[in-house]
Design a protein around this motif. Sequence first.
Motif: not given
Lengths: 92, 120, 162
Positions: C71, C74-76
């Motif tokens: 999480v 893949s947020n970044l």
Amino acid sequence: MSPLLSNAILLSLFIFSLAMVLTLIRLFKGPSAQDRVLALDYLYIVAMLMMLTLGIRYASDTYFEAALLIALFGFVGSFALAKFLLRGEVIE
Amino acid sequence: MSAELSLWVEVPVAILLVFGSLFALIGAVGLLRMKDYFQRMHPPALASTLGAWSVALASIIYFSALKSAPVLHAWLIPILLALTVPVTTLLLARAALFRKRMAGDDVPAEVSSRSMESGS
Amino acid sequence: MRRLFPAPWLSLALWVLWLALNLSISPGNLLLGAILGLCAPLMMRKLRPLPIRIRRPGVILRLFLQVGRDVVVSNLAVAWIVLNASRRPPRSHFIKVPLDLRDANGLAALSMITTVIPGTVWSELALDRSILLLHVFDLDDEALFIEHFKATFERPLMEIFE
């Protein structure tokens, strides 16, 4: 509360409001119905995060309960709208 | 009028709050700027994961320091989001697929039938 | 015991939820939470279609940490792509993932994981649960992605639920 933290809270509240304005533009622009539901759902989430931030600003627990309520109402509302888009009926 | 907290508490709280709000802003920018509806479904996940996590963590740190006891109930918000957001996202994705197929747009055919290849 | 607690984990979770919401562990709240944990699963029993069998807590913990890490990463990644979208538009695709997981609870967990992680949205599942239609925000190599997806998320879930 020191000036550092209160300014940081003001800054993040400002950024949250900016995010809400951008989401509102998407809400009004559309173009499809599901875009509007998505934008509405996002508005609920950002409003909930704002409530948590306000809770820190006023050092009060009450905002947490408001945030929980917004989350629950947002979920039920978006769920019903998405269901409506899926079939054209809310209750099957 | 609230009690003075040390910098060791205030600096992380301030950083986490600004960080979380920036993620909410990036999510809104993505929601506004992406071209296709299915691309627009991804950026809102930024606010409901890392954005919500950092704001909740800031809330936990701040209230625990304020009351000098662990106050953990803000974790309920990310847990609640992790349970509810997938439901709405999934329904919205299915509704969008259904409506786009009805309108004859360029989206993959139903995977159950297996008769046609996707035209993505 | 089984009749009194049809879903022991749900009862425990409700009890903890009640105590966390009230922020107290006074005897009264302990009792009220216990009553909630006892009564709610009994009343909702008809709504739970399948009993859940969960095995291998070590795998659950490892999957949990893996999802948390994914999480954040893949947020970044998604944030970076959104900010650079005008220079390099994201290569979004629908992909079809063949599934080996058949357990309904496991599939529910898989759908939660894929949707919580930014960059993938669970779009549609075939009626016989053999194919999953997934929308990926920025896709490099389809075969590589499917392999990674099956190895990191589907296989642990099969170990846990089947």
